[in-house]
Enzyme design. Structure first.
Site, PDB file in Angstrom:
ATOM      1  N   LYS A  43      59.004 126.534  96.432  1.00 15.95           N
ATOM      2  CA  LYS A  43      57.896 125.587  96.248  1.00 15.95           C
ATOM      3  C   LYS A  43      58.421 124.154  96.267  1.00 15.95           C
ATOM      4  O   LYS A  43      59.633 123.924  96.136  1.00 15.95           O
ATOM      5  CB  LYS A  43      57.172 125.902  94.935  1.00 15.95           C
ATOM      6  CG  LYS A  43      58.042 125.807  93.698  1.00 15.95           C
ATOM      7  CD  LYS A  43      57.394 126.508  92.504  1.00 15.95           C
ATOM      8  CE  LYS A  43      58.261 126.363  91.264  1.00 15.95           C
ATOM      9  NZ  LYS A  43      57.772 127.194  90.143  1.00 15.95           N
ATOM     10  N   TYR A 261      66.373  92.644  86.116  1.00 22.18           N
ATOM     11  CA  TYR A 261      65.071  92.364  85.505  1.00 22.18           C
ATOM     12  C   TYR A 261      65.156  92.429  83.990  1.00 22.18           C
ATOM     13  O   TYR A 261      65.837  93.312  83.434  1.00 22.18           O
ATOM     14  CB  TYR A 261      64.043  93.397  85.967  1.00 22.18           C
ATOM     15  CG  TYR A 261      63.565  93.200  87.389  1.00 22.18           C
ATOM     16  CD1 TYR A 261      62.952  92.017  87.788  1.00 22.18           C
ATOM     17  CD2 TYR A 261      63.716  94.215  88.317  1.00 22.18           C
ATOM     18  CE1 TYR A 261      62.513  91.850  89.094  1.00 22.18           C
ATOM     19  CE2 TYR A 261      63.268  94.063  89.625  1.00 22.18           C
ATOM     20  CZ  TYR A 261      62.670  92.875  90.004  1.00 22.18           C
ATOM     21  OH  TYR A 261      62.225  92.718  91.280  1.00 22.18           O
TER      22      TYR A 261
END
Ligand SMILES: *Cc1c(COP(=O)(O)O)cnc(C)c1O
Length: 370
Positions: A43, A261
């Protein structure tokens, strides 16, 4: 030569998927299960590693039973493997019966309503299905009440060829957890009251619980791709993923300056930083800000400051200068830190590291099926 260089330049970071390692892991899991056969859960595009390459190689290795999550994945896998048995775990949503039939997909029926609709679709000819009996996940599958109703009225299955009774462990990655034995006991009790068919319970970690968890088919996913079955014993599986980030710049930076940041990292000494071409948009989880690390020539370089969308900064002050040059590669996942290690640093599980691997990496496969 020019083509090779422009290839490297246009694909900054490099993801190598070792299909030979997946094949070796499939063989190891098969040996653990022997004589019980081993299916393959593919999957989410083979846990993010590429449905086609992964499924073809596993089929070549002898896998015949495959599990995907969604119907779309099932249709895609049917194109790739015309011969294999393809089971769709998420079940039979109303109106999809015809698609299952057209592509010869086996639905995993998760409630009595789905069983009833498949029975109606099977009016003209028998149709195969797997049936999921919930024994403790409380997520998908028939709950205890529906199991009793089915056991009392086996004609609810008329026309349905039950290929598999299936259930799923909640705590198999904690071998000592009491729910494991409780689920096995509950599963056995309800199976005794239902028509005979092959039975499957064990995912990757379930296989390592021992023979009482094996029944008639193993259903591993993450361990095919190198993920540890549990944290209580050493991981016996081969690493499949090698992720290398590319160095874009190397810069000298003075003590007292900040990085990235939010000025999230303060340089407490003067040193060198390398800026690496990968970020949270590539699945390098932002939680790894000031927590992750990379390896360069076997030496550790910590991630400093926040992970950006496309970039991370690593402190390479202690790495020899000649090993840190623009265009060079650093190890993000590989021999020095496995997907289990990266998952631990990121506060998550290897499943999420794998299925987050980004679309921008240049992907390279070792051992593609013929
Ligand atoms: C995902 C899944 C598996 C495979 O689980 P792993 O822990 O990756 O081995 C098996 N069975 C079901 C029902 C699943 O959803």
């Amino acid at each position: 030569m020019i083509a090779a260089m422009s290839d490297a330049a246009s694909h900054p970071s490099l993801l190598t998927v070792d299909l030979d390692a997946i094949a070796a892991n499939y063989r190891l899991l098969s040996e653990r299960l022997s004589p019980v056969p081993c299916a393959a859960v593919v999957k989410a595009g083979g846990y993010g590693l590429g449905l086609g390459p992964v499924a073809r190689r596993l089929f070549q290795e002898g896998a015949n039973d495959f599990f995907v999550a969604t119907l779309d994945e099932g249709v895609a896998l049917r194109e790739i493997l015309p011969q294999a048995e393809v089971h769709v775990l998420n079940g039979l949503l109303p109106g999809t019966e015809e698609i299952f039939n057209r592509h010869n997909l086996v639905p995993v029926l998760n409630d009595l309503g789905q069983i009833e609709r498949w029975r109606r679709a099977a009016a003209e000819r028998p149709l195969s299905a797997a049936i999921h009996l919930d024994t403790g996940m409380n997520r998908l599958g028939l709950g205890p009440d529906e199991q009793q109703r089915l056991a009392a009225a086996p004609d609810l299955l008329d026309g349905i060829h039950v290929r598999l009774w299936l259930s799923h462990f909640a705590c198999a990655d904690t071998p000592s957890h009491p729910l494991n034995a409780a689920q096995i006991a509950d599963f056995r009790a309800v199976l005794a009251r239902l028509p005979k068919a092959p039975v499957s319970l064990a995912n990757s970690s379930g296989i390592f619980l021992g023979p009482e968890a094996h029944f008639d088919l193993g259903r591993p996913g993450v361990s095919l791709y190198g993920g540890a079955p549990n944290t209580e014993s050493p991981n016996p599986l081969k690493q499949v993923v090698h992720l290398q980030g590319r160095i874009l710049q190397v810069r000298q930076i003075d003590r007292g300056r900040t990085v990235g940041y939010g000025a999230g990292h303060l340089m407490t000494r003067s040193g060198r930083l390398a800026t690496i071409s990968l970020g949270y948009a590539d699945g390098y989880l932002r939680y790894l800000s000031s927590r992750g690390r990379v390896f360069i020539g076997g030496r550790e370089a910590p991630v400093v400051g926040r992970v950006s969308m496309d970039l991370i900064s690593v402190d390479v002050t202690d790495v020899p200068e000649d090993d840190v040059l623009p265009g060079g590669l650093v190890e993000v996942i590989g021999p020095h830190q496995t997907i289990d290690d990266v998952a631990a640093a990121a506060g998550t599980i290897p499943y999420e590291i794998l299925t987050s691997l980004g679309a921008r990496y240049h992907r390279r496969y070792i051992g593609l099926a013929e």
